[in-house]
Design a protein around this motif. Structure first.
Motif, short mmCIF file in Angstrom:
data_model
loop_
_atom_site.label_atom_id
_atom_site.label_comp_id
_atom_site.label_asym_id
_atom_site.label_seq_id
_atom_site.Cartn_x
_atom_site.Cartn_y
_atom_site.Cartn_z
N SER A 232 0.81 -1.23 0.00
CA SER A 232 0.00 0.00 0.00
C SER A 232 0.84 1.27 0.00
O SER A 232 0.30 2.36 0.22
CB SER A 232 -0.93 0.00 1.23
N ILE A 233 2.13 1.15 -0.27
CA ILE A 233 3.01 2.33 -0.20
C ILE A 233 2.49 3.47 -1.05
O ILE A 233 2.39 4.63 -0.60
CB ILE A 233 4.45 1.96 -0.65
N ARG A 234 2.13 3.20 -2.30
CA ARG A 234 1.74 4.28 -3.20
C ARG A 234 0.44 4.95 -2.74
O ARG A 234 0.31 6.18 -2.79
CB ARG A 234 1.59 3.77 -4.63
N LYS A 235 -0.51 4.17 -2.31
CA LYS A 235 -1.78 4.74 -1.85
C LYS A 235 -1.56 5.61 -0.62
O LYS A 235 -2.09 6.72 -0.52
CB LYS A 235 -2.77 3.63 -1.54
N GLU A 236 -0.79 5.12 0.34
CA GLU A 236 -0.60 5.86 1.59
C GLU A 236 0.21 7.14 1.36
O GLU A 236 -0.14 8.20 1.88
CB GLU A 236 0.09 4.98 2.63
N THR A 237 1.28 7.05 0.60
CA THR A 237 2.10 8.24 0.38
C THR A 237 1.37 9.27 -0.47
O THR A 237 1.57 10.48 -0.32
CB THR A 237 3.45 7.88 -0.28
N ALA A 238 0.49 8.81 -1.37
CA ALA A 238 -0.31 9.74 -2.16
C ALA A 238 -1.25 10.55 -1.28
O ALA A 238 -1.67 11.66 -1.65
CB ALA A 238 -1.11 8.98 -3.22
N ARG A 239 -1.61 10.02 -0.12
CA ARG A 239 -2.49 10.72 0.82
C ARG A 239 -1.70 11.45 1.90
O ARG A 239 -2.27 11.95 2.86
CB ARG A 239 -3.47 9.73 1.49
N GLY A 240 -0.38 11.43 1.81
CA GLY A 240 0.44 12.08 2.81
C GLY A 240 0.54 11.31 4.10
O GLY A 240 0.85 11.86 5.16
N SER A 241 0.27 10.01 4.06
CA SER A 241 0.34 9.16 5.25
C SER A 241 1.63 8.36 5.23
O SER A 241 1.88 7.59 4.30
CB SER A 241 -0.87 8.21 5.29
N ASP A 243 2.58 6.73 8.23
CA ASP A 243 2.53 6.03 9.51
C ASP A 243 2.41 4.52 9.29
O ASP A 243 1.59 3.86 9.92
CB ASP A 243 1.35 6.55 10.33
N HIS A 244 3.24 4.00 8.38
CA HIS A 244 3.23 2.59 8.07
C HIS A 244 4.66 2.08 8.09
O HIS A 244 5.62 2.85 8.13
CB HIS A 244 2.55 2.32 6.73
N LEU A 245 4.81 0.77 8.01
CA LEU A 245 6.11 0.17 8.29
C LEU A 245 7.22 0.63 7.35
O LEU A 245 8.31 1.01 7.80
CB LEU A 245 6.00 -1.36 8.24
N VAL A 246 6.99 0.58 6.04
CA VAL A 246 8.09 0.86 5.10
C VAL A 246 8.58 2.31 5.22
O VAL A 246 9.79 2.53 5.34
CB VAL A 246 7.67 0.52 3.66
N PRO A 247 7.69 3.33 5.22
CA PRO A 247 8.20 4.68 5.45
C PRO A 247 8.88 4.85 6.79
O PRO A 247 9.86 5.59 6.92
CB PRO A 247 6.93 5.55 5.35
N PHE A 248 8.37 4.15 7.82
CA PHE A 248 9.00 4.22 9.13
C PHE A 248 10.44 3.70 9.07
O PHE A 248 11.37 4.33 9.58
CB PHE A 248 8.19 3.41 10.15
#
Length: 343
Positions: A232-241, A243-248
């Motif tokens: 879900s990296i692309r969906k979450e980063t597109a929303r400015g989120s 707070d998930h494992l890979v970005p962390f």
């Protein structure tokens, strides 16, 4: 959280290890069509944008893969689709809602799930659908199961609300804190509870609070929600989120995106191995419980169903466009497929 790098235009998802072979429910064919009709019936799908996204995501297929033994597959599909709609409203629709709105939405939904089955009259499509699901799910189950499910549901919606508390600084979290929050926000616990009503077979109450059994569920939850984080990296980063494992991991390890993905992949494998080890530990403790074979068979079914959930979730994530096809919105605005279901 400060993210060091922009997400690459192309990025390969690593192969994720899973020793359990995924299965599909015998009633998988047509599951998405039946689910779409249910969502339309409760006015949860209105616009063309919402309909296209809902249908193409394959939520019925998801449940056919994650609940392959369920006696009530359609009920499982309806619950999971409902929870995704609610999650998207709380998570992606925050630009059009206040914090007070989100509190009210969550309280109204939870009010439709009383353990004594004495719920208030629904006042919106969102609460009407919740009332329908709760009646069919909870009525055949024990009060203990109902209380457990409601507690897990409250944990999940509560953690969703915490992500968008206005003017509330989020301290730099330790890995432990991040994983604790992520486990709750994943909603895996309530999805695991649904296995029991889907099969009309409860895990014995004396087992559900045992640490060894909780370890089985916790490790399965980690493997599942971290798999979601990878896809879900692309969906979450597109929303400015973030707070998930890979970005962390990207931020904390001062690495690049492929490096963070590799670390996440290794953690998913470790969690899956922990699930297998926790199952062995629980089986070794069986003599302590003195259960007859029929009761213990329900414990075995639960452990096996969790393994099927890990495998089915991975299979669906590899297939579904829910996370691979992302709608770009300017200035963090609400995507076109988010609809207002509370009035």
């Amino acid at each position: 959280m400060s993210i060091a790098h922009e997400l690459p235009v192309t990025m390969e998802i690593p192969a994720l290890w899973c020793p359990v072979e995924h299965r599909l429910h015998p009633e998988a064919e047509g599951a998405d069509d039946r689910l779409f009709l249910w969502a339309r019936k409760f006015d949860l799908i209105r616009s063309d944008a919402a309909a296209d996204r809902f249908y193409n995501a394959g939520y019925g297929y998801f449940c056919a893969a994650t609940y392959p033994r369920a006696r009530r597959l359609d009920l499982m599909s309806e619950w999971n689709a409902y929870n995704w709609i609610l999650d998207d409203l709380l998570d992606e629709g925050h630009a059009d809602t206040t914090h007070e709105d989100r509190i009210r939405i969550c309280r109204e939904v939870l009010a439709q799930m009383p353990p004594d089955m004495n719920a208030p009259r629904p006042t919106s499509p969102l609460t009407a659908a919740a009332a329908d699901l709760w009646e069919r799910s909870a009525r055949p189950m024990s009060v203990a199961w109902r209380k457990r499910y409601v507690a897990h549901y409250a944990d999940w919606v509560g953690q969703s609300m915490l992500q968008h508390v206005p003017d509330e600084p989020r301290d730099a979290a330790s890995l432990y804190t991040h994983l604790r929050r992520r486990r709750i926000h994943s909603g895996c616990e309530l999805s695991f509870d649904l296995i029991e009503t889907g099969n009309l077979s409860e895990v014995p109450e004396e087992i559900t609070s045992v640490d060894a059994y909780e370890a089985v569920r916790a490790s399965a939850s980690d493997a599942i929600c971290w798999t979601n984080d990878v896809y879900s990296i692309r969906k979450e980063t597109a929303r400015g989120s973030y707070d998930h494992l890979v970005p962390f991991l990207l931020d904390q390890q001062s690495t690049d995106w492929p490096g963070a993905l590799a670390s996440a992949s290794a953690m998913i494998e470790t969690a899956t191995r922990d699930y297998l080890a926790a199952c062995r530990d629980l089986r070794a403790l069986r003599p302590l419980f003195g259960m007859p074979d029929e009761a213990w068979s329900r414990v075995e079914d639960s452990m096996n169903d969790l393994g099927l959930w890990i495998a089915g979730s991975l299979h669906w994530h590899r297939w579904s466009p829910r996370y691979s096809v992302v709608e770009t919105t300017p200035d963090g605005r609400t995507p076109s497929y988010i609809e207002w279901h509370v009035a």
